[in-house]
Scaffold this active site. Structure first.
Site, short mmCIF file in Angstrom:
data_model
loop_
_atom_site.label_atom_id
_atom_site.label_comp_id
_atom_site.label_asym_id
_atom_site.label_seq_id
_atom_site.Cartn_x
_atom_site.Cartn_y
_atom_site.Cartn_z
N LYS A 71 38.41 26.76 -38.67
CA LYS A 71 37.80 26.39 -37.38
C LYS A 71 38.80 26.04 -36.28
O LYS A 71 38.52 26.24 -35.10
CB LYS A 71 36.84 25.19 -37.57
CG LYS A 71 35.54 25.56 -38.24
CD LYS A 71 34.59 24.38 -38.25
CE LYS A 71 33.29 24.74 -38.93
NZ LYS A 71 32.29 23.66 -38.83
N ASN A 155 33.05 4.32 -41.75
CA ASN A 155 33.63 5.27 -42.71
C ASN A 155 34.29 4.56 -43.87
O ASN A 155 34.75 3.42 -43.75
CB ASN A 155 34.67 6.16 -42.00
CG ASN A 155 34.99 7.40 -42.81
OD1 ASN A 155 34.09 8.01 -43.39
ND2 ASN A 155 36.26 7.76 -42.88
N GLU A 159 40.60 3.86 -41.21
CA GLU A 159 41.61 4.44 -40.29
C GLU A 159 41.15 5.76 -39.69
O GLU A 159 41.47 6.07 -38.54
CB GLU A 159 42.95 4.70 -41.00
CG GLU A 159 43.61 3.50 -41.66
CD GLU A 159 43.01 3.22 -43.05
OE1 GLU A 159 43.30 3.98 -43.98
OE2 GLU A 159 42.25 2.24 -43.18
P1 ATR Z 1 32.49 17.41 -43.33
O1 ATR Z 1 33.15 18.61 -42.69
O2 ATR Z 1 31.24 17.77 -44.13
O3 ATR Z 1 32.27 16.30 -42.39
P2 ATR Z 1 34.85 16.11 -44.38
O4 ATR Z 1 35.54 16.43 -43.11
O5 ATR Z 1 35.54 16.32 -45.68
O6 ATR Z 1 33.50 16.96 -44.49
O7 ATR Z 1 34.31 14.59 -44.29
C1 ATR Z 1 33.62 13.97 -45.34
C2 ATR Z 1 33.19 12.57 -44.91
O8 ATR Z 1 32.39 12.03 -45.96
C3 ATR Z 1 34.35 11.61 -44.71
O9 ATR Z 1 34.00 10.69 -43.71
C4 ATR Z 1 34.45 10.94 -46.08
O10 ATR Z 1 35.04 9.66 -46.05
P3 ATR Z 1 36.65 9.46 -46.14
O11 ATR Z 1 37.15 9.66 -44.74
O12 ATR Z 1 36.83 8.06 -46.61
O13 ATR Z 1 37.17 10.48 -47.10
C5 ATR Z 1 32.99 10.82 -46.42
N1 ATR Z 1 32.75 10.69 -47.87
C6 ATR Z 1 32.88 11.66 -48.79
N2 ATR Z 1 32.55 11.18 -50.02
C7 ATR Z 1 32.22 9.88 -49.85
C8 ATR Z 1 31.79 8.84 -50.73
N3 ATR Z 1 31.63 9.05 -52.04
N4 ATR Z 1 31.52 7.63 -50.20
C9 ATR Z 1 31.67 7.41 -48.87
N5 ATR Z 1 32.07 8.34 -47.99
C10 ATR Z 1 32.34 9.57 -48.47
#
Ligand code: ATR
Length: 286
Positions: A71, A155, A159
């Site tokens: 992207k 989140n 950070e």
């Molecule tokens: P997308 O493109 O679908 O948004 P991504 O960019 O990988 O995918 O983002 C995933 C989001 O889900 C992130 O905010 C991630 O949190 P982190 O920044 O801490 O990684 C969140 N996420 C994924 N699994 C999670 C979980 N088990 N509990 C809480 N947040 C989760």
């Protein structure tokens, strides 16, 4: 549908693309609208992207959707980028206009459409977005550009929420932006108008999970989940039990695809056609 010498080609480029529902959606739209086109997927590695981009022009591919991981990288191969996609620095839709490639991003518009369809006003509203990844970014930008009053980003990794806030602050100076750890107590005391899950918490096969404890939210609000498998996540089920309005992720999925179709072919589905498309895609998503 008959494929002949007049058939136009549209495609999705990404890696991986094998589980994508985009071909199902777009080929159904072509059928409903009687457009002589087909939509395919191309699994392209980063090092192959440059040669793929030149083949768009060579093969006269009319439209392209772009997904992970291309992207951002794809932008350097485009002739023009629309304003919102440039702000996001991410393109998910390309239109080939007589050999000129223009990039767009329909993720945010796809998200906002379900709210607009329900006459949910965004101006002056307080929104909580759970997650700070790619989907969250597109959603935060579109919420901010619709002049909401306050945006809270919660989140797991705080950070990342702070980084997103800093990026948003450059463009949207009038909005209050807060960041929390995603299980912070403040989430439950802020009385937000809209709660949006952009994480994959609650997604199949972890259907018993919800990113927040919905029952602790006492004010009436709208709950919107980006997850569409299952259609009705725990987050949405709990919201419904507590008499909140809910919006399923399948609507965002369909609407971002339909925004691409609007850009490519000026497609505007009637309500009856939209329902037929939704039914078909729900069947395939299961
Ligand atoms: P997308 O493109 O679908 O948004 P991504 O960019 O990988 O995918 O983002 C995933 C989001 O889900 C992130 O905010 C991630 O949190 P982190 O920044 O801490 O990684 C969140 N996420 C994924 N699994 C999670 C979980 N088990 N509990 C809480 N947040 C989760």
């Amino acid at each position: 549908m008959s494929i002949n010498s007049e058939t136009s080609l549209y495609c999705l480029v990404g890696n991986p693309v094998s589980k994508s529902l985009s071909p199902d959606i777009h080929n159904k739209v072509f059928e409903l609208e009687d457009i002589n086109s087909i939509y395919m997927t191309f699994n392209i590695k980063s090092e192959e992207l440059k040669s793929f981009m030149s083949s768009i022009k060579t093969l006269n591919i009319k439209g392209v959707n772009v997904t992970i991981p291309h992207k951002i990288d794809i932008i350097k191969y485009l002739d023009e980028v629309d304003e919102y996609a440039a702000k996001l620095n991410a393109v998910n839709t390309i239109k080939n206009e007589n050999g000129k490639l223009k990039g767009y991003n329909t993720d945010g518009l796809g998200f906002i459409k379900a709210l607009k369809d329900r006459n949910i006003e965004l101006k002056e509203k307080k929104c909580l977005v759970i997650g700070a990844g790619g989907a969250s970014r597109a959603i935060c930008h579109i919420l901010a550009s619709n002049k909401i009053k306050q945006l809270t980003i919660a989140n797991r990794t705080k950070e990342k929420a702070v980084k997103l806030k800093e990026e948003l602050k450059v463009f949207y100076k009038d909005i209050i932006i807060k960041t929390y750890d995603y299980n912070s107590a403040e989430i439950y005391t802020e009385n937000n108008d809209i709660y949006i899950n952009t994480t994959n918490v609650g997604m199949y096969p972890n259907e018993e999970q919800s990113p927040i404890e919905v029952e602790k939210i006492k004010n009436k609000a709208v709950f919107y989940d980006v997850v569409y498998k299952p259609l009705q996540t725990k987050f949405l089920k709990d919201a419904k039990l507590n008499k909140h309005e809910t919006i399923q992720g399948i609507e965002m999925l369909l609407n971002q695809a339909l925004e691409s179709q609007r850009i490519w072919n000026d497609v505007e589905l009637e309500a009856k056609e939209y329902e037929a498309l939704k039914k078909e895609i729900i069947k395939r998503a299961k």
